[in-house]
Design an enzyme around this catalytic site. Sequence first.
Site, PDB file in Angstrom:
ATOM      1  N   GLY A  70     -17.321   1.467   2.716  1.00  0.00           N
ATOM      2  CA  GLY A  70     -17.783   0.418   1.863  1.00  0.00           C
ATOM      3  C   GLY A  70     -16.408   0.077   0.817  1.00  0.00           C
ATOM      4  O   GLY A  70     -15.322   0.680   0.968  1.00  0.00           O
ATOM      5  N   GLY A  71     -16.935  -0.402  -0.206  1.00  0.00           N
ATOM      6  CA  GLY A  71     -15.984  -0.513  -1.427  1.00  0.00           C
ATOM      7  C   GLY A  71     -15.177   0.687  -1.891  1.00  0.00           C
ATOM      8  O   GLY A  71     -13.999   0.507  -2.548  1.00  0.00           O
ATOM      9  N   GLY A  84      20.833 -10.083   9.205  1.00  0.00           N
ATOM     10  CA  GLY A  84      19.945 -10.040   7.846  1.00  0.00           C
ATOM     11  C   GLY A  84      19.663  -8.675   7.698  1.00  0.00           C
ATOM     12  O   GLY A  84      19.671  -8.207   6.435  1.00  0.00           O
ATOM     13  N   ALA A  85      19.389  -7.699   8.633  1.00  0.00           N
ATOM     14  CA  ALA A  85      18.907  -6.550   8.603  1.00  0.00           C
ATOM     15  C   ALA A  85      19.978  -5.761   7.742  1.00  0.00           C
ATOM     16  O   ALA A  85      19.760  -4.852   7.079  1.00  0.00           O
ATOM     17  CB  ALA A  85      18.848  -5.696   9.648  1.00  0.00           C
TER      18      ALA A  85
END
Length: 514
Positions: free
Chosen positions: A173-174, A408-409
Site C-alpha cells: 500500500g502507501g 548524442g550519447a
Amino acid sequence: MNQHIIHSAKLLGEKRNEARQGGGAERVAIQHKKGKLTARERLEVLLDPESFEETGMFVEHRCNNFGMGKKKFPGDGVVTGQGTINGRLVFVYSQDFTVLGGSLGEYHAKKICNILDSALAVGAPVIGINDSGGARIQEGVDALGGYGEIFQRNVIASGIIPQISLIMGPCAGGAVYSPALTDFIFMVENSAYMFVTGPEVVKTVTGEEVTQENLGGARMHTAKSGVADLAFKNDIEALLETRRFFNFLPLSNSSLLPRRRTEDPADRVDMSLNTLVPSAPNKPYDMNELVERIVDEGEFFELQPDFAKNIIIGFGYMEGRSVGFVANQPLHLAGCLDINASRKAARFIRFCDAFNIPLVTLVDVPGFLPGTDQEHDGIIKHGAKLLYAYAEATVPKITIITRKAYGGAYIVMNSKHLRGDINYAWFNSEIAVLGAEGAAEIIFKEECKDPELKEQKIQEYRNTVTSPFVAASRGYLDNIIEPQNTRWRICKALNILQNKKVQLPWKKHDNLPL
Ligand code: HXC
C-alpha cells in the site's frame, strides 16, 4: 540502598525486559520459522556490538478502538535509536512484525519521525528496516497521517542525509512510498515484497492471478521494475552487505567523505588493460572487468546489477576515497543508452552529486537505442534525465572513453560540453556522429559499392573525423592515454580536483524532466 531505589530499578528492568519481548515468544518463533530475524536481532547484526542506544522503548499507542486498549506493547511495534557502523554514527528504525504485524499507527509513526528529525539535526544517515502489514487498520486516519508525516520528512532529508531502506517483510500500500523516497532500497529474496496493491486486489480489479513474489518480490524489483537496488538471499547477508555499503557514504552532505587505508598503490599500472578492448569494433567485452581492475583492491560495490544491464553503476575506492562509477556495458545491448539505463544512471549521479562523491564515467557507447518501444515510452524525456544529471552535477567529474562515443550519447556521457573536468580517451577510441563504417556508407554511397574503395573511405573518415586526436585538437579531450595507465590517471585527476568548488546561479529548485 533504600527500598524506593531498589523498587524503581526493578521496575525499570522489568519494563525493559517486557519491551524486548516484542510480541512474545510464540510470534518470535513464527518470525524465525519464516527465515526472518526479529527487529532487535536485525539491529544487532547491522550495528557495531554494544553501540545501539534505544529511544522510545516505552512508547505505546493510545487507540481504544476494537479492543486495542488491551493490546498495548511497549515500543509500539518499532525499535528505534542510534548506533554505529564501523564506528560511524547512524540512526535506525526496525519494524517489529511480531507486534500487531509491525503495523504503523500514530505513535509507531511518531517514533520513526523522531529518528528522521534527530538524524537530520545531527547530520547522520538513517537506515529503516521495513517489515510491516502497513497502516494499522484500527487507527484509521491517525495511521494514514503517520505515513504522511514520515513521507514529508523523507523528502526534507533527501539530499542532506543518506537514507537507506531495507525491506525484510511485507511493505504494501502507501507504505511503499517511504522507501521509494529514500536513496537506496535493498530487499530480501522470498520474504520481502513491495506493491501498491496486493495480489487479492489485483485479482478483484483485473481478474489477474499473480503471486506476491511475482507481483513485488525482490527478484522482480531488482530485475524488472528497478525499484530496488539489490536483492539478498537472507536477512544476515542483507545486513552485512549494508554495513559494507555504508562505508562508501558520507554521514551527510556537509561532512567529509570517509577515507580508508589502502595497500593498493595509486600508480599501479595494469598491462592487461591494453588488450581488454577487442580489435573488432562490434565485439563485446566486460566493462565490469575494467572497473574492478582500476579500483582499490578490486572491490566494486555494484548497484542494480540485474536492471538495465547496459549501464553499470556503483561505488569503488580510489586511493581510499569513495568514488561513484558509471559505465556503459558493451556486453548488453552493445552498451546503448535506453530508458532504463538513463533512469538508473541519472538517479545515481544525482545521489553522488548531492553527497559530494566524485564521479568517474567509463564510456563505450554506440548511441541511444532505436525503436518504437523506446520512442513511445518517452526516451526523449528519460534520456534527458541522464543528460540533466551530468549537466547539473558539480562534483569532480572524470571521463574515460575506452572505445566509442557516438552521437548524442557522446555528449550525454559526461563530455567536456557538460563540464566534464578531466576527459581522457584511450588511444584506439572513436568519437563521432556515428561509426566510421555507417558514416562512410552514407556520405560515400557510390564509392561504398566497391568493397576496396569502401575500406579506403572508412579509413579516410576515421582519420579525418573519428580519431580521438581530432577531439583532442579542439580541447574536447584533455589527453589521449594508454589503457594501462587508467588507474593512476584517475587517482591523479581526483587529487587535482579534490577542492573543486562551483557556484551555480540561485534558483528555488530545478525542473528535472520527470
Ligand atoms: C492491524 C495488522 C495489520 C494491519 C497485520 N496485522 N497487518 N493489524 N493493521 N495493517 C496483524 C494481524 O491482524 C495479525 O494479528 C498480525 O498482525 C499478524 O498478521 P498475519 O495476517 O497473521 O500475518 P501473515 O499471515 O504473515 O500476513 C501478513 C500480511 C497480512 C500479508 C501483511 O497481515 C495482511 O494482509 N495485513 C493487512 C495488510 C493491509 O491491507 N494493510 C493496509 C495497507 S494500505 P493477530 O492478532 O490476529 O495475530 C496502507 C495504506 C498506507 O498501508 C497509506 C499511506 C499513504
